[in-house]
Design a protein around this motif. Structure first.
Motif, short mmCIF file in Angstrom:
data_model
loop_
_atom_site.label_atom_id
_atom_site.label_comp_id
_atom_site.label_asym_id
_atom_site.label_seq_id
_atom_site.Cartn_x
_atom_site.Cartn_y
_atom_site.Cartn_z
N THR A 132 -54.95 -56.08 -51.82
CA THR A 132 -55.38 -57.49 -51.79
C THR A 132 -55.02 -58.15 -53.11
OG1 THR A 132 -57.25 -56.93 -50.36
CG2 THR A 132 -57.35 -59.04 -51.50
N TYR A 133 -54.54 -59.38 -53.03
CA TYR A 133 -54.24 -60.16 -54.23
C TYR A 133 -55.43 -61.05 -54.60
CZ TYR A 133 -52.61 -64.35 -56.72
OH TYR A 133 -52.49 -65.41 -57.58
N ILE A 134 -55.94 -60.86 -55.82
CA ILE A 134 -56.97 -61.74 -56.38
C ILE A 134 -56.57 -62.02 -57.83
CG2 ILE A 134 -59.41 -62.09 -56.93
CD1 ILE A 134 -60.12 -60.07 -54.77
N PRO A 135 -56.37 -63.28 -58.20
CA PRO A 135 -55.87 -63.59 -59.55
C PRO A 135 -56.90 -63.37 -60.65
CG PRO A 135 -56.39 -65.61 -58.37
CD PRO A 135 -56.54 -64.49 -57.37
N ASN A 136 -56.40 -63.30 -61.87
CA ASN A 136 -57.27 -63.23 -63.04
C ASN A 136 -58.02 -64.54 -63.24
OD1 ASN A 136 -56.76 -60.60 -63.89
ND2 ASN A 136 -54.96 -61.18 -65.07
N TYR A 137 -58.97 -64.52 -64.17
CA TYR A 137 -59.80 -65.70 -64.44
C TYR A 137 -60.23 -65.66 -65.90
CZ TYR A 137 -64.07 -68.43 -64.81
OH TYR A 137 -65.02 -69.31 -65.24
N VAL A 138 -60.36 -66.84 -66.50
CA VAL A 138 -60.85 -66.96 -67.88
C VAL A 138 -61.98 -67.99 -67.93
CG1 VAL A 138 -60.27 -67.79 -70.20
CG2 VAL A 138 -58.74 -66.22 -69.03
N ASP A 139 -63.06 -67.65 -68.59
CA ASP A 139 -64.24 -68.52 -68.68
C ASP A 139 -64.01 -69.65 -69.69
OD1 ASP A 139 -66.82 -69.62 -69.05
OD2 ASP A 139 -67.73 -67.74 -68.42
N TYR A 249 -40.52 -59.42 -71.05
CA TYR A 249 -39.60 -58.99 -70.00
C TYR A 249 -40.33 -58.55 -68.74
CZ TYR A 249 -35.91 -59.02 -73.50
OH TYR A 249 -35.00 -59.42 -74.47
N CYS A 250 -41.61 -58.21 -68.87
CA CYS A 250 -42.38 -57.74 -67.73
C CYS A 250 -43.86 -58.02 -67.96
CB CYS A 250 -42.15 -56.25 -67.51
SG CYS A 250 -43.05 -55.58 -66.10
N GLU A 251 -44.53 -58.61 -66.99
CA GLU A 251 -45.96 -58.88 -67.05
C GLU A 251 -46.53 -58.77 -65.64
OE1 GLU A 251 -47.83 -59.30 -69.60
OE2 GLU A 251 -46.50 -59.88 -71.25
N LEU A 252 -47.86 -58.88 -65.52
CA LEU A 252 -48.49 -59.03 -64.21
C LEU A 252 -49.01 -60.46 -64.11
CD1 LEU A 252 -48.40 -55.82 -64.33
CD2 LEU A 252 -50.33 -55.94 -62.76
N PHE A 253 -50.10 -60.74 -64.82
CA PHE A 253 -50.66 -62.09 -64.89
C PHE A 253 -51.30 -62.20 -66.26
CE2 PHE A 253 -52.76 -65.52 -62.09
CZ PHE A 253 -52.79 -66.40 -63.15
N PRO A 254 -50.51 -62.57 -67.29
CA PRO A 254 -51.01 -62.54 -68.67
C PRO A 254 -52.28 -63.38 -68.86
CG PRO A 254 -48.66 -62.93 -68.61
CD PRO A 254 -49.14 -63.06 -67.20
N MET A 255 -53.30 -62.76 -69.45
CA MET A 255 -54.54 -63.48 -69.72
C MET A 255 -54.29 -64.62 -70.70
SD MET A 255 -56.80 -62.08 -67.83
CE MET A 255 -58.38 -62.61 -68.51
N ALA A 256 -53.33 -64.45 -71.60
CA ALA A 256 -53.04 -65.49 -72.61
C ALA A 256 -52.66 -66.81 -71.95
CB ALA A 256 -51.93 -65.02 -73.55
N ILE A 257 -51.98 -66.74 -70.81
CA ILE A 257 -51.59 -67.98 -70.12
C ILE A 257 -52.82 -68.73 -69.64
CG2 ILE A 257 -50.46 -68.88 -68.04
CD1 ILE A 257 -48.34 -66.70 -68.39
N LEU A 258 -53.78 -68.00 -69.06
CA LEU A 258 -55.01 -68.64 -68.60
C LEU A 258 -55.82 -69.17 -69.78
CD1 LEU A 258 -56.21 -66.26 -65.74
CD2 LEU A 258 -55.07 -68.47 -65.54
#
Length: 339
Positions: A132-139, A249-258
Motif C-alpha cells: 500500500t502507498y501512503i505518503p510521508n507527512y511533516v507537522d 541520484y536516488c530517493e523515496l520521498f525525502p522528508m526535507a522536501i516536505l
C-alpha cells in the motif's frame, strides 16, 4: 468502539540525521493524534491488534512470525536502489541485501512512501495486494515560517547577509546525495551562498567518506557545512534559504522536501522519474551542474519565477495535509485489524 492497539517498533532514530528517523518521528506524532488508535512505542507488552515496524532490526524479523497477518512493515529503502549510501565489504553487503529482501517477504503488509517503489517489491515476488502507498507527512508545528526579524537574526548567526541568495542542501553526506554536483554548481555561482545541512551519520563506512571529509575541511568560499542539526535548527536553516537544492541520484520521498514546503521554499531536484508521482509539477528540475545553475539563476533574477515556485512549494504542503494523511492511516489500520 474499542481503540485499535498498535505497537510501533523502530530503532530508526538511533542513527542521527537520517530521513528514516524523521519519518518515524513524524508518523508516530501523527497517528497519536487519532481518537481511534492507541499507540505505544517499542512496548514489551503482547496484546496488540497490530505491530507496525519502521526498521529492519533482527528481533523484529522474528516478531513478525508471532504477529502473522497482523504485522505492517514500512519500506523506507530498497537495497537494489540504495547504491552510493554506505560502503560495505561485498560479502557483508550481499548478506545485508538478502536479509532486507527476506524481511520484506516475511511481512504480512508493506507500506511504501512512493508508488514507484511498488514494482521493485513485485520483482522480489511480493504479492501486490500486500503493498500500500501512503505518503510521508511533516507537522507544521515543527516546520513553519518565521518573522522577518527572526530570519535576519538567523542570517547573522550563520554570517549571511540579508541580500545573499542562499541555496540549501539537506541529508547525509554521501555519494548518492549528489554532493559532487552540489559543489560544482556552487562553483558556477560564486555570488550565491550554498549550505549543506548534514553529516556522516554512518561514519567511515559512508560511501565517499574520505573524499567528502577533505571537501568539508577545505570547501569553496561560498559553501558552508554546519554539520548535523537538530530539528529546531533545521527550521531556522529552511527559513533563511531561497531554494532547497537536492541533486540526489536516488530517493523515496525525502522528508526535507516536505519540511521545506512548510515554509514555501522553492525546490530544485535532479530530474528523476520517482518525483513526478508525488510532487507533480511543483518543483524545478535539472540533470547536471550547468542545468542546475540555470534554474538557480532564474530563481535569483526573476521575482515572478521565484514567487511561482514558492507558491508551488506551499501547494505540496497543502496536498499532504494532516487531516488527509491521518484519515488514510486510520482507514488502513482498521482494514488490517479487521475492524
Amino acid at each position: 468502539m474499542d481503540k485499535i492497539r498498535i505497537n510501533v517498533l523502530s530503532k530508526a532514530d538511533s542513527v542521527p540525521a537520517q530521513g528514516v528517523g524523521s519519518a518515524f518521528v513524524e508518523q508516530v506524532r501523527l497517528i497519536k493524534q487519532s481518537n481511534l488508535l492507541d499507540v505505544e512505542i517499542n512496548s514489551k507488552k503482547k496484546n496488540f491488534d497490530l505491530i507496525h515496524i519502521h526498521s529492519v532490526n533482527l528481533p523484529y524479523f522474528f516478531k513478525m512470525k508471532r504477529y502473522k497477518g497482523r504485522n505492517i512493515v514500512y519500506v523506507h529503502f530498497i537495497p537494489s536502489r540504495n547504491d552510493g549510501s554506505i560502503r560495505l565489504p561485498k560479502l557483508i553487503g550481499w548478506i545485508f541485501n538478502k536479509y532486507v529482501n527476506a524481511f520484506y517477504k516475511r511481512a504480512s503488509n508493506l507500506v511504501v512512501v512512493n508508488p514507484c517503489f511498488i514494482d521493485p517489491l513485485l520483482e522480489l515476488g511480493i504479492a501486490k495486494e500486500k503493498i500500500t502507498y501512503i505518503p510521508n507527512y511533516v507537522d507544521s508545528s515543527e516546520f513553519f515560517k518565521k518573522s522577518d526579524e527572526e530570519v535576519l537574526d538567523i542570517r547573522k548567526k550563520y554570517e549571511i547577509s540579508l541580500d545573499e541568495f542562499v541555496v540549501l542542501g539537506v541529508g547525509q553526506i554521501q555519494t548518492r546525495k549528489g554532493i559532487d554536483d552540489f559543489i560544482e554548481t556552487a562553483k558556477l555561482n560564486p555570488d550565491m551562498k550554498f549550505i549543506w545541512a548534514g553529516g556522516f551519520s554512518f561514519g567511515r563506512i559512508t560511501h565517499g567518506y574520505k573524499k567528502y571529509k577533505k571537501i568539508m575541511q577545505n570547501p569553496p568560499k561560498n559553501v558552508k557545512f554546519p554539520g548535523i542539526l537538530d530539528r529546531k535548527s533545521m527550521n531556522d536553516i529552511y527559513n533563511i534559504s531561497n531554494c532547497l537544492f537536492m541533486p540526489s541520484y536516488c530517493e523515496l520521498f525525502p522528508m526535507a522536501i516536505l519540511e521545506a514546503s512548510r515554509i514555501g521554499v522553492p525546490i530544485l531536484l535532479r530530474d528523476l522519474d520517482l518525483y513526478s508521482p508525488i510532487l507533480f509539477d511543483y518543483y524545478l528540475k535539472g540533470k547536471d551542474p550547468k542545468s542546475f545553475s540555470e534554474e538557480l539563476q532564474k530563481l535569483e533574477k526573476d521575482k515572478d519565477v521565484f514567487a511561482s515556485y514558492s507558491s508551488k512549494s506551499s501547494d505540496i504542503s497543502k496536498y499532504y495535509n494532516k487531516d488527509n494523511i491521518l484519515k488514510i492511516w486510520e482507514t488502513y489500520y482498521k482494514q488490517k485489524a479487521n475492524i
